[in-house]
Design a protein around this motif. Structure first.
Motif, PDB file in Angstrom:
ATOM      1  N   VAL A   1      -1.205  12.055  10.508  1.00  0.00           N
ATOM      2  CA  VAL A   1      -1.634  10.623  11.130  1.00  0.00           C
ATOM      3  C   VAL A   1      -2.535  10.003  10.349  1.00  0.00           C
ATOM      4  O   VAL A   1      -3.939  10.475  10.058  1.00  0.00           O
ATOM      5  CB  VAL A   1      -1.895  10.733  12.511  1.00  0.00           C
ATOM      6  N   LEU A   2      -2.380   8.695   9.643  1.00  0.00           N
ATOM      7  CA  LEU A   2      -3.480   7.907   8.876  1.00  0.00           C
ATOM      8  C   LEU A   2      -4.070   7.110   9.943  1.00  0.00           C
ATOM      9  O   LEU A   2      -3.844   6.659  10.973  1.00  0.00           O
ATOM     10  CB  LEU A   2      -2.620   7.099   8.113  1.00  0.00           C
TER      11      LEU A   2
ATOM     12  N   LEU B   1       5.459   6.347   6.265  1.00  0.00           N
ATOM     13  CA  LEU B   1       5.632   6.501   5.008  1.00  0.00           C
ATOM     14  C   LEU B   1       6.332   7.712   4.491  1.00  0.00           C
ATOM     15  O   LEU B   1       6.134   8.793   5.025  1.00  0.00           O
ATOM     16  CB  LEU B   1       4.369   6.502   4.044  1.00  0.00           C
ATOM     17  N   HIS B   2       7.376   7.650   3.679  1.00  0.00           N
ATOM     18  CA  HIS B   2       7.929   8.884   3.317  1.00  0.00           C
ATOM     19  C   HIS B   2       7.366   9.421   1.862  1.00  0.00           C
ATOM     20  O   HIS B   2       7.260   8.369   0.955  1.00  0.00           O
ATOM     21  CB  HIS B   2       9.566   8.793   3.004  1.00  0.00           C
ATOM     22  N   LEU B   3       7.040  10.545   1.629  1.00  0.00           N
ATOM     23  CA  LEU B   3       6.509  11.019   0.465  1.00  0.00           C
ATOM     24  C   LEU B   3       7.303  12.403   0.054  1.00  0.00           C
ATOM     25  O   LEU B   3       7.368  13.331   0.761  1.00  0.00           O
ATOM     26  CB  LEU B   3       5.024  11.240   0.622  1.00  0.00           C
ATOM     27  N   MET B   4       7.206  12.532  -1.284  1.00  0.00           N
ATOM     28  CA  MET B   4       7.577  13.813  -1.980  1.00  0.00           C
ATOM     29  C   MET B   4       6.556  13.956  -3.206  1.00  0.00           C
ATOM     30  O   MET B   4       6.281  12.961  -4.015  1.00  0.00           O
ATOM     31  CB  MET B   4       9.068  13.567  -2.552  1.00  0.00           C
ATOM     32  N   VAL B   5       5.832  15.058  -3.162  1.00  0.00           N
ATOM     33  CA  VAL B   5       4.583  15.119  -3.894  1.00  0.00           C
ATOM     34  C   VAL B   5       4.944  16.422  -4.877  1.00  0.00           C
ATOM     35  O   VAL B   5       5.154  17.586  -4.287  1.00  0.00           O
ATOM     36  CB  VAL B   5       3.306  15.369  -3.078  1.00  0.00           C
ATOM     37  N   LYS B   6       4.668  16.306  -6.129  1.00  0.00           N
ATOM     38  CA  LYS B   6       5.030  17.486  -6.876  1.00  0.00           C
ATOM     39  C   LYS B   6       3.981  17.480  -7.926  1.00  0.00           C
ATOM     40  O   LYS B   6       3.248  16.446  -8.437  1.00  0.00           O
ATOM     41  CB  LYS B   6       6.330  17.284  -7.644  1.00  0.00           C
TER      42      LYS B   6
ATOM     43  N   HIS C   1       9.747   3.828   1.837  1.00  0.00           N
ATOM     44  CA  HIS C   1       9.667   3.474   3.278  1.00  0.00           C
ATOM     45  C   HIS C   1      10.465   2.052   3.561  1.00  0.00           C
ATOM     46  O   HIS C   1      10.972   1.345   2.565  1.00  0.00           O
ATOM     47  CB  HIS C   1       8.126   3.201   3.697  1.00  0.00           C
ATOM     48  N   ALA C   2      10.743   1.847   4.772  1.00  0.00           N
ATOM     49  CA  ALA C   2      11.631   0.868   5.180  1.00  0.00           C
ATOM     50  C   ALA C   2      10.739  -0.458   5.151  1.00  0.00           C
ATOM     51  O   ALA C   2       9.581  -0.618   4.960  1.00  0.00           O
ATOM     52  CB  ALA C   2      11.740   1.037   6.706  1.00  0.00           C
ATOM     53  N   ASP C   3      11.380  -1.640   5.083  1.00  0.00           N
ATOM     54  CA  ASP C   3      10.871  -3.016   4.862  1.00  0.00           C
ATOM     55  C   ASP C   3      10.304  -3.397   6.467  1.00  0.00           C
ATOM     56  O   ASP C   3      10.459  -2.410   7.540  1.00  0.00           O
ATOM     57  CB  ASP C   3      11.795  -3.981   4.555  1.00  0.00           C
ATOM     58  N   GLU C   4      10.058  -4.528   6.721  1.00  0.00           N
ATOM     59  CA  GLU C   4       9.368  -5.052   7.654  1.00  0.00           C
ATOM     60  C   GLU C   4      10.455  -5.083   8.951  1.00  0.00           C
ATOM     61  O   GLU C   4      10.094  -5.147  10.087  1.00  0.00           O
ATOM     62  CB  GLU C   4       8.611  -6.440   7.745  1.00  0.00           C
ATOM     63  N   ASP C   5      11.728  -5.049   8.694  1.00  0.00           N
ATOM     64  CA  ASP C   5      12.818  -4.961   9.617  1.00  0.00           C
ATOM     65  C   ASP C   5      13.224  -3.711   9.888  1.00  0.00           C
ATOM     66  O   ASP C   5      14.256  -3.670  10.495  1.00  0.00           O
ATOM     67  CB  ASP C   5      13.887  -6.036   8.817  1.00  0.00           C
TER      68      ASP C   5
ATOM     69  N   LEU D   1       3.583  10.076   6.608  1.00  0.00           N
ATOM     70  CA  LEU D   1       2.629   9.811   7.258  1.00  0.00           C
ATOM     71  C   LEU D   1       2.838   8.842   8.046  1.00  0.00           C
ATOM     72  O   LEU D   1       3.644   7.608   7.896  1.00  0.00           O
ATOM     73  CB  LEU D   1       1.779   9.404   6.046  1.00  0.00           C
ATOM     74  N   TYR D   2       2.073   8.852   9.262  1.00  0.00           N
ATOM     75  CA  TYR D   2       2.022   8.008  10.302  1.00  0.00           C
ATOM     76  C   TYR D   2       0.872   7.068  10.550  1.00  0.00           C
ATOM     77  O   TYR D   2      -0.078   7.361   9.604  1.00  0.00           O
ATOM     78  CB  TYR D   2       2.737   8.767  11.777  1.00  0.00           C
ATOM     79  N   PHE D   3       0.733   6.210  11.529  1.00  0.00           N
ATOM     80  CA  PHE D   3      -0.469   5.387  11.605  1.00  0.00           C
ATOM     81  C   PHE D   3      -1.161   5.752  13.010  1.00  0.00           C
ATOM     82  O   PHE D   3      -0.353   5.534  14.010  1.00  0.00           O
ATOM     83  CB  PHE D   3      -0.001   3.828  11.375  1.00  0.00           C
ATOM     84  N   ALA D   4      -2.385   5.935  13.229  1.00  0.00           N
ATOM     85  CA  ALA D   4      -3.194   5.984  14.424  1.00  0.00           C
ATOM     86  C   ALA D   4      -2.964   5.079  15.419  1.00  0.00           C
ATOM     87  O   ALA D   4      -3.089   3.866  14.825  1.00  0.00           O
ATOM     88  CB  ALA D   4      -4.385   6.482  14.164  1.00  0.00           C
ATOM     89  N   GLY D   5      -2.563   5.165  16.600  1.00  0.00           N
ATOM     90  CA  GLY D   5      -2.597   4.104  17.638  1.00  0.00           C
ATOM     91  C   GLY D   5      -1.129   3.590  17.587  1.00  0.00           C
ATOM     92  O   GLY D   5      -1.129   2.461  18.332  1.00  0.00           O
TER      93      GLY D   5
END
Length: 283
Positions: A260-261, A223-228, A157-161, A239-243
């Motif tokens: 949405v998390l 967040l980016h995810l690749m699950v195996k 995922h990206a940093d705070e910038d 995954l995103y964040f509510a609100g």
């Protein structure tokens, strides 16, 4: 890259294009299928041209913009923002998947990130540690809820910038990138930083395109995810964040309600959230 360099759409776009070109891709599309797709694409263009009575000046602007996108190296960026969500949706539906919803990969994935244990902290700089910590935990299971030994959760995922390592200057190579090896029950606990919304690179043709229709270049925090896991179909998702800002108006149209998390802040000031991934069996 020197320490005085700053992130630009041109540089980011070229980095994404170079990564894509480094591994030539192919598909087993038959000539008959290719012909059918091409005909429909051209017919769709023709329908739009006739419906809106596109002028020669508008056509010349389009031609110049297409050239600019190529010269700026922004085709991976533009396609992943405006087209990939449709490709992902079609493939999820076509395969009748029942596990965790997928989402777009985006242009900033890099394979072979460092391997990390099931309970770990993501690689990050000291300045990244000043952001709000996020403790992200859960389990990788099959469709019946059984934990999967040998599962991996690849996170980036990206940093705070809003910048991604390997696509912006002055960032460590594997900053906020890692492949987490889950425990024997498919569980993981990852400490990282709470990401923020960011603007996609918009100082080039992708940004000009957005500006031309009065849009915005913002993506919600994600967040980016690749699950195996062995014997299971892998998933790529976000995954995103509510609100969160832009969750309801994502420039990439990639947000899904199931993704949405809703983190909760602990007494220690860290945000905590749990998310379980369910994987479909291989065909």
């Amino acid at each position: 890259m020197t320490s005085t360099e700053t992130a630009t759409a041109h540089a980011s776009g070229n980095a994404a294009t170079d990564k894509f070109k480094s591994d030539r891709v192919s598909a087993d599309t038959s000539p008959e299928r290719a012909s059918a797709i091409y005909r429909d694409v051209l017919k769709a263009f023709a329908d739009v041209i006739h419906k809106h009575e596109v002028t020669y000046d508008e056509y010349r602007v389009l031609k110049q913009w297409v050239i600019d996108v190529g010269e700026y190296g922004e085709w991976p960026l533009w396609l992943d923002v405006f087209v990939e969500h449709e490709i992902e949706d079609v493939n999820y539906s076509r395969n009748a998947l029942a596990g965790t919803k997928g989402s777009i990969e985006g242009p900033y994935y890099v394979a072979n990130s460092p391997t990390l244990p099931s309970k770990c902290t993501m690689p990050m700089r000291d300045k990244d540690r000043d952001a709000t910590p996020l403790v992200f935990s859960g389990q990788v299971t099959d469709l019946e809820g059984n934990g999967l030994a040998g599962a991996t959760v690849e996170l980036w995922h990206a940093d705070e910038d809003g910048l991604y390592s390997q696509f912006a200057p002055n960032l460590p190579e594997w900053n906020l990138r890692g492949t987490i090896v889950c425990d024997d029950e498919g569980r993981y606990e990852i400490t990282t930083l709470q990401p923020a919304p960011y603007q996609i690179p918009h100082d080039g043709p992708t940004g000009w395109f957005i500006e031309s229709y009065g849009g915005h270049p913002w993506r919600p925090a994600h967040l980016h995810l690749m699950v195996k896991a062995p014997g299971k179909l892998p998933i790529t998702t976000q995954l995103y964040f509510a609100g969160g800002q832009w969750v309801e108006n994502d420039v990439a149209t990639a947000v899904k309600p199931e993704l949405v998390l809703d983190p909760k802040t602990g007494d220690d000031g860290r945000n905590y959230v749990t998310y379980n991934f369910a994987l479909d069996p291989e065909a």
